[in-house]
Structures are given as C-alpha cells and as structure tokens.
Design a protein around this motif. Structure first.
Motif, PDB file in Angstrom:
ATOM      1  N   ASN A 162      -6.088   2.318 -18.289  1.00 61.28           N
ATOM      2  CA  ASN A 162      -6.608   3.163 -17.204  1.00 61.28           C
ATOM      3  C   ASN A 162      -5.561   4.119 -16.649  1.00 61.28           C
ATOM      4  N   GLY A 163      -4.390   4.189 -17.296  1.00 62.00           N
ATOM      5  CA  GLY A 163      -3.364   5.125 -16.855  1.00 62.00           C
ATOM      6  C   GLY A 163      -2.537   4.654 -15.681  1.00 62.00           C
ATOM      7  N   LYS A 164      -2.680   3.384 -15.282  1.00 61.55           N
ATOM      8  CA  LYS A 164      -1.945   2.852 -14.136  1.00 61.55           C
ATOM      9  C   LYS A 164      -1.307   1.508 -14.499  1.00 61.55           C
ATOM     10  N   LEU A 165      -0.033   1.354 -14.166  1.00 59.35           N
ATOM     11  CA  LEU A 165       0.618   0.050 -14.272  1.00 59.35           C
ATOM     12  C   LEU A 165       0.934  -0.414 -12.860  1.00 59.35           C
ATOM     13  N   PHE A 166       0.345  -1.532 -12.464  1.00 57.64           N
ATOM     14  CA  PHE A 166       0.551  -2.073 -11.126  1.00 57.64           C
ATOM     15  C   PHE A 166       1.645  -3.138 -11.170  1.00 57.64           C
ATOM     16  N   VAL A 167       2.672  -2.936 -10.354  1.00 58.88           N
ATOM     17  CA  VAL A 167       3.822  -3.843 -10.320  1.00 58.88           C
ATOM     18  C   VAL A 167       3.893  -4.473  -8.931  1.00 58.88           C
ATOM     19  N   GLY A 223       1.862  -0.676   0.283  1.00 56.61           N
ATOM     20  CA  GLY A 223       2.040  -2.053   0.732  1.00 56.61           C
ATOM     21  C   GLY A 223       3.156  -2.726  -0.043  1.00 56.61           C
ATOM     22  N   LYS A 224       2.811  -3.755  -0.792  1.00 57.97           N
ATOM     23  CA  LYS A 224       3.803  -4.479  -1.588  1.00 57.97           C
ATOM     24  C   LYS A 224       3.668  -4.183  -3.078  1.00 57.97           C
ATOM     25  N   TRP A 225       2.978  -3.119  -3.435  1.00 55.17           N
ATOM     26  CA  TRP A 225       2.738  -2.803  -4.837  1.00 55.17           C
ATOM     27  C   TRP A 225       3.332  -1.449  -5.219  1.00 55.17           C
ATOM     28  N   LEU A 226       3.850  -1.408  -6.443  1.00 54.64           N
ATOM     29  CA  LEU A 226       4.305  -0.172  -7.062  1.00 54.64           C
ATOM     30  C   LEU A 226       3.256   0.242  -8.087  1.00 54.64           C
ATOM     31  N   GLU A 227       2.825   1.495  -8.017  1.00 54.84           N
ATOM     32  CA  GLU A 227       1.818   2.009  -8.945  1.00 54.84           C
ATOM     33  C   GLU A 227       2.447   3.118  -9.781  1.00 54.84           C
ATOM     34  N   ILE A 242      -2.862  -9.087  -3.549  1.00 53.31           N
ATOM     35  CA  ILE A 242      -3.768  -8.234  -4.306  1.00 53.31           C
ATOM     36  C   ILE A 242      -3.611  -6.791  -3.857  1.00 53.31           C
ATOM     37  N   VAL A 243      -3.927  -5.869  -4.751  1.00 53.32           N
ATOM     38  CA  VAL A 243      -3.784  -4.449  -4.446  1.00 53.32           C
ATOM     39  C   VAL A 243      -4.865  -3.981  -3.487  1.00 53.32           C
ATOM     40  N   LYS A 244      -6.084  -4.374  -3.758  1.00 50.97           N
ATOM     41  CA  LYS A 244      -7.201  -3.904  -2.940  1.00 50.97           C
ATOM     42  C   LYS A 244      -8.255  -5.000  -2.852  1.00 50.97           C
ATOM     43  N   PRO A 245      -8.977  -5.068  -1.751  1.00 51.72           N
ATOM     44  CA  PRO A 245     -10.029  -6.082  -1.630  1.00 51.72           C
ATOM     45  C   PRO A 245     -11.168  -5.791  -2.591  1.00 51.72           C
ATOM     46  N   GLY A 246     -11.864  -6.840  -2.979  1.00 50.48           N
ATOM     47  CA  GLY A 246     -12.980  -6.671  -3.892  1.00 50.48           C
ATOM     48  C   GLY A 246     -13.465  -8.012  -4.384  1.00 50.48           C
ATOM     49  N   TYR A 247     -14.333  -7.997  -5.374  1.00 55.96           N
ATOM     50  CA  TYR A 247     -14.862  -9.220  -5.962  1.00 55.96           C
ATOM     51  C   TYR A 247     -14.060  -9.552  -7.220  1.00 55.96           C
ATOM     52  N   TYR A 248     -13.589 -10.786  -7.293  1.00 58.55           N
ATOM     53  CA  TYR A 248     -12.783 -11.229  -8.424  1.00 58.55           C
ATOM     54  C   TYR A 248     -13.411 -12.478  -9.031  1.00 58.55           C
ATOM     55  N   ILE A 308      12.890  -8.322  -4.506  1.00 59.35           N
ATOM     56  CA  ILE A 308      11.530  -8.514  -5.007  1.00 59.35           C
ATOM     57  C   ILE A 308      10.780  -9.520  -4.141  1.00 59.35           C
ATOM     58  N   ASP A 309       9.519  -9.218  -3.851  1.00 59.97           N
ATOM     59  CA  ASP A 309       8.610 -10.220  -3.303  1.00 59.97           C
ATOM     60  C   ASP A 309       8.051 -10.981  -4.501  1.00 59.97           C
ATOM     61  N   LYS A 310       8.383 -12.261  -4.615  1.00 58.59           N
ATOM     62  CA  LYS A 310       8.099 -13.021  -5.829  1.00 58.59           C
ATOM     63  C   LYS A 310       6.708 -13.641  -5.869  1.00 58.59           C
ATOM     64  N   ARG A 311       5.894 -13.370  -4.873  1.00 59.62           N
ATOM     65  CA  ARG A 311       4.549 -13.934  -4.905  1.00 59.62           C
ATOM     66  C   ARG A 311       3.766 -13.446  -6.123  1.00 59.62           C
ATOM     67  N   LEU A 312       2.864 -14.278  -6.597  1.00 58.33           N
ATOM     68  CA  LEU A 312       2.017 -13.890  -7.716  1.00 58.33           C
ATOM     69  C   LEU A 312       1.136 -12.721  -7.313  1.00 58.33           C
ATOM     70  N   GLY A 313       1.059 -11.734  -8.180  1.00 55.31           N
ATOM     71  CA  GLY A 313       0.210 -10.585  -7.915  1.00 55.31           C
ATOM     72  C   GLY A 313      -1.016 -10.606  -8.803  1.00 55.31           C
ATOM     73  N   VAL A 314      -2.175 -10.362  -8.222  1.00 52.91           N
ATOM     74  CA  VAL A 314      -3.423 -10.297  -8.985  1.00 52.91           C
ATOM     75  C   VAL A 314      -3.682  -8.841  -9.341  1.00 52.91           C
ATOM     76  N   ASP A 315      -3.606  -8.546 -10.620  1.00 52.09           N
ATOM     77  CA  ASP A 315      -3.755  -7.175 -11.089  1.00 52.09           C
ATOM     78  C   ASP A 315      -5.216  -6.745 -11.005  1.00 52.09           C
ATOM     79  N   PRO A 316      -5.491  -5.544 -10.508  1.00 49.47           N
ATOM     80  CA  PRO A 316      -6.887  -5.108 -10.374  1.00 49.47           C
ATOM     81  C   PRO A 316      -7.520  -4.676 -11.688  1.00 49.47           C
ATOM     82  N   ALA A 317      -6.703  -4.514 -12.746  1.00 50.71           N
ATOM     83  CA  ALA A 317      -7.236  -3.937 -13.974  1.00 50.71           C
ATOM     84  C   ALA A 317      -7.242  -4.891 -15.160  1.00 50.71           C
TER      85      ALA A 317
END
Length: 551
Positions: free
Chosen positions: A387-392, A419-423, A507-513, A448-457
């Motif tokens: 999708n042209g985006k790498l979320f870190v 927020g806490k994400w690099l795009e 998480i990057v953005k709220p939504g249904y997972y 680094i914030d070492k918490r687990l990140g849930v990727d939106p993609a």
C-alpha cells in the motif's frame, strides 16, 4: 493512538502430552556461558562475524540413516544410539571400512562458506560415536587408520580456511563417547575385560585429543563442546584451561558445561522471539538433520536461511548453520544453492549483518526486524507492504534521514510521524526479492517505545512470550518432531475460568481488528476478549489435541 490493553480470558482444559521440557533440555545441553568470560582478545570473528558454517561429518554420513536395510528417521549422527538403530559397538566400528569420502574437497567447502557470507567454519572432529575425523595419536578408531581414505581432512580444511581468510574451529564431544571404554554411553570394560571409568576415558582419550586439535592445526576460532550432561565440573575446567592455554585467541562454547564457556548456546534449532542478553549463538540446520540422511530433502530456502540469520542477529546473537556432507564428502547441491543465495544480499547490506547489534525494539516487528550499527538502524523488511506505507511503531524522535538501500546505492524516502508511529512512504514493489533494507539515520542512540505495535495493513502476531499472565502459567516447551529435530515454543497452560493474558500494545488508528487464537486443549473452550475501552468479544469452540486457529 495510545496504548491499548487487550485481555484474553480463556477457560482451557490442560492437555497431557509426552514432551521434553525446556528445563530438561537446558540440563542436557547446559549451554550457558560464564558471565565474566567475554574477552576482547578472543573470539573477534564470533562477535563480529555473526554467521558461520557448522559441519557434521563422520561414519554416520556413509550410513545415511540406514542400517541392515532399514531406514531410521531422525538426526543422522545419532544413528548408532539406542534411541535409533542401537548398533553394537563392534559392528559400528567395523562400518568405518566402508567410509570412502573420495570426493572431499576442502577448498570447495571453504569456498562455499565464503560464497555464503560465512566468516568461520566449525567441523566435528569427534562426535558422540567416538570416531575421530583426524589422525588421532591416542585412538586408532580414526579416519586415517580405520578407513581407506588415509588422509587427515582437518589438515586440509585448516589450510583452506587460512588461505581463504576465514576462521576455523572444531566440534568435540567431550562427554559422550559410545565406542571408547569409560566414555558416557560407551562400554564399561575394555577389550581385556578390565573395568573402565569416565576418568580413564577422559585422560586416555578426551584430554589428549583436545590437546592435539588445539596444537596441530594452527590458529583456531573456537572449540565447540557438546552435551556435558552430568560430567563433573573438574573435567570441564581442565578442558577450558587447556584450550585457552593452547589457543589464547579461541573461544570455548557454553556447552563445555557448568557456566565455564566463553559464550552461551541456545537449544538446537532455536531462534528466540525476544532479545537475549550477553554473548550467544543459535545453531541450526539446512534441512532436518545435522548428519547426512538419504531421505532428508526438507531444505530451507535461501529466503528462510536469510530470515533466520537476520532474526538471530536482531535478537543479539550469532547464527551457525549446519551442512551435512554426503558419503562421498561433497555438500548436497540443494544446500549449496540455498547457502549461496544470501551471499549477494550480505554484500549489498553488510552493515545489517557484520558487527551489527540487536534490535532496539527487543522483538520482531509485524513486517520484519531490525539491527543497529552505530547511529544507523537497518529496518529488515521480510514482508513488503503493497500500500506504499511502512508503519514503524515506537520510533518518532531523533531521526536525521531515512533511505532505501539497493544495489545502486541509497534513495531518500519521505516520512511523517504521528503519535508513537513512524510512517515511511515506500515504493509499491519490494526492491529486493529476499529482504529489503531501509536505513534510518539517527542523531544519537535510538530511543524506542518497545511496546508491540499492531500494524494496520498486515497481520500482527502477538506471541504469549510478551503477555502478562494471571491465574495461569507461562512456560517454555521443547519437543522432537523426529528424533533430534527440535521445536521450541513458549506457551501458557493450567487455565481456569478466571485466567487472563494481558498485552500492552499500540495501534495507529482505531478500527475493527480480527483476532485469531492458537491453542490446544480438551472439551469445549470458552474465551473472552476485552480491550481497555471495554469492547468485548466472546465465543466458544471445540478444542482438540492439535493446534487450532479460531477467529
């Protein structure tokens, strides 16, 4: 989006299974190194090289996991053992006459290691079967005297390594010896019927052979001992002192036992999920067996080898990958092809491998992993987003620049922070067919914030390794698929209706997972998922002894 807490309340019945616990395996391997053993004067190739070749080669290679017309499934070098073919000592020793590795070519093997980007080679000088793959001065059961080969291949390998500029080292089974009287697992009496003890074996064979391999083959990188089991500490101490005296620049592996090694070795075929502190290595196989087995064609691909290598380095370790030569002394072609695959990759991205330090996240990321070299972070993208985006996750401050690395050099990439994400804006097609690399240049040491990140993609795996548990128990488990083919997991058991797993995630953005559970058990399983906002998902499914995935 800030931190979200996910609580999984699962009522699972525990399942009894015949498994070997991680604790039992750690006792057998005893691979922990000493805390004060790191020396800048020893083991530079181990510390900085990060990638090595392991070779298991012996009489068992000729037998190829067959005995008297029957195939035995498991690791080839254990064929003699009672756990597999249970070959009598006299019969096994007689089998040496059939060992004809006439196509062995030390230079070709060393060139393969070099082509693969490996920095040193470690080969079995004596495995548990007691057969010496060098011209032993104290034991006639060796490749020069007991076979028609009549050559010492260790001389040839040591010379080829020196000429090629890569390191050389020996594996030596110091505790188990199934053919020499007094060795662990070996006969209790000699040919004359006299009782023999482990002390006899140690001073008659083990100690003088270790002295020989550390004095007769030039400078070596390390001596890799194995399965010390219940061997007394005094013997391990003698071996460590001997190696360090004869080879001041060499490391002693953690499996010498009693915490006396210069570094630690994990369980066989184990790549950890979390960073491991200290100096350590992972040892792995190109297929399923260390020694050659005629039927074993379960070869790892070049991509799998590269990803397991990088995952080990990202966790802070060194990766040593085994090949098992065929009866004629050559390396199986599928192994050669797979090993050469990562070579061009490591030449393009050396900073991601050689001398690299562990990931500052402490764990894998949804799309891959990371290593650090000075102020530069190498983002290792195994699964390239389309999708042209790498979320870190967890990296937003102190960034100087971000570059896409490829064969033509660097290409600067645009990025934003939220927020806490690099795009990072990336091309839609991965630039490298194996693993793509994005370089993040920092102003200083990464924070680094070492918490687990849930990727939106893409799919994000939340291993139980990173969960807090309540009302249940988290343990490591190890088991064998075939004899000697080890698998390692961390799992949570002893569930009740009040048990909980809690993950701190971002998480990057709220939504249904969608959430999928992987579990085993008996009866019917009721589960409930709840986040910090109070949303609840709940259901019930039938359980089984095999793993289940339920969305």
């Amino acid at each position: 989006m800030g931190m979200k807490g996910i609580v999984l309340g699962l009522a699972l019945a525990t399942l009894s299974a015949k498994q070997v616990s991680a604790q039992q395996m750690e006792k057998m391997w005893d691979g922990q190194g000493g805390k004060n053993s790191i020396s800048q004067n020893r083991g530079k190739l181990f510390r900085d090289g990060k990638y090595a070749m392991f070779i298991h080669w012996g009489i068992y290679s000729q037998l190829a996991n067959t005995w008297k017309g029957k195939t035995f499934y498991g690791i080839g070098e254990w064929l003699m053992n009672k756990s597999m073919a249970n070959i009598p000592v006299a019969d096994y020793m007689a089998a040496a006459a059939s060992f004809h590795p006439d196509h062995f070519d030390a230079k070709a093997i060393v060139q393969l290691a070099k082509d693969a980007g490996m920095r040193y080679i470690v080969i079995t000088s004596k495995h548990h079967d007691g057969f010496s793959m060098f011209h032993s001065k104290v034991n006639s059961f060796n490749i020069v005297e007991a076979t028609d080969f009549k050559r010492d291949p260790m001389i040839e390998l040591a010379k080829a390594c020196k000429e090629a500029g890569i390191g050389f080292g020996f594996y030596y089974s110091q505790n188990q010896d199934w053919t020499y009287p007094g060795g662990n697992g070996g006969p209790k009496v000699d040919a004359a019927g006299h009782s023999k003890t482990f002390d006899d074996y140690f001073w008659e064979k083990c100690y003088p052979e270790v002295n020989q391999i550390t004095t007769q083959y030039g400078p070596i990188e390390l001596v890799w001992f194995d399965t010390p089991g219940g061997m007394d500490k005094k013997y391990a101490q003698k071996l460590v002192e001997l190696v360090h005296k004869n080879q001041p620049g060499a490391y002693v592996s953690g499996r010498v036992g009693h915490g006396l090694g210069d570094y630690s070795t994990l369980g066989d075929m184990e790549v950890p999920r979390q960073n491991v502190p200290g100096l350590w290595e992972a040892v792995d196989v190109t297929n399923d067996s260390w020694g050659y087995a005629w039927y074993d064609n379960n070869w790892k691909s070049a991509r799998e080898i590269l990803s397991r290598t990088l995952s080990t380095i990202s966790r802070g370790g060194t990766y040593m990958l085994n090949v098992g030569p065929k009866p004629d002394g050559t390396i199986p072609e599928p192994a050669s092809l797979a090993l050469r695959g990562p070579f061009s990759w490591s030449r393009k991205y050396p900073a991601a491998v050689y001398g690299a330090q562990a990931s500052p996240w402490g764990h894998a990321l949804p799309w891959g992993d990371a290593t650090v070299q000075g102020r530069k972070i190498s983002l290792l993208v195994y699964h390239w987003p389309t999708n042209g985006k790498l979320f870190v996750p967890g990296l937003t401050k102190g960034i100087t620049s971000i570059n896409l690395l490829n064969a033509d050099g660097k290409k600067k990439l645009k990025y934003t922070t939220d927020g806490k994400w690099l795009e990072i804006n990336i091309p839609s097609i991965a630039p490298d067919p194996l693993v793509s690399v994005i370089e993040v240049v920092m102003q200083g040491t990464p924070v680094i914030d070492k918490r687990l990140g849930v990727d939106p993609a893409m799919e994000t795996i939340l291993p139980v390794d990173f969960a807090e548990v309540e009302g249940c128990h988290k343990t490591g488990k190890s088991w064998m698929e075939k004899f000697g083919e080890w698998k390692h997991v961390v799992q949570v058991g002893q569930w009740t209706g009040q048990s909980k797993l809690t993950y701190a995630i971002d998480i990057v953005k709220p939504g249904y997972y969608q959430v999928a559970l992987n579990y085993t058990g008996q009866g019917r399983v009721g589960w409930k998922l709840e986040n910090s906002a109070g949303a609840i998902g709940q259901n019930q499914h039938a359980a089984a002894s095999a793993s289940n995935w339920y969305p």
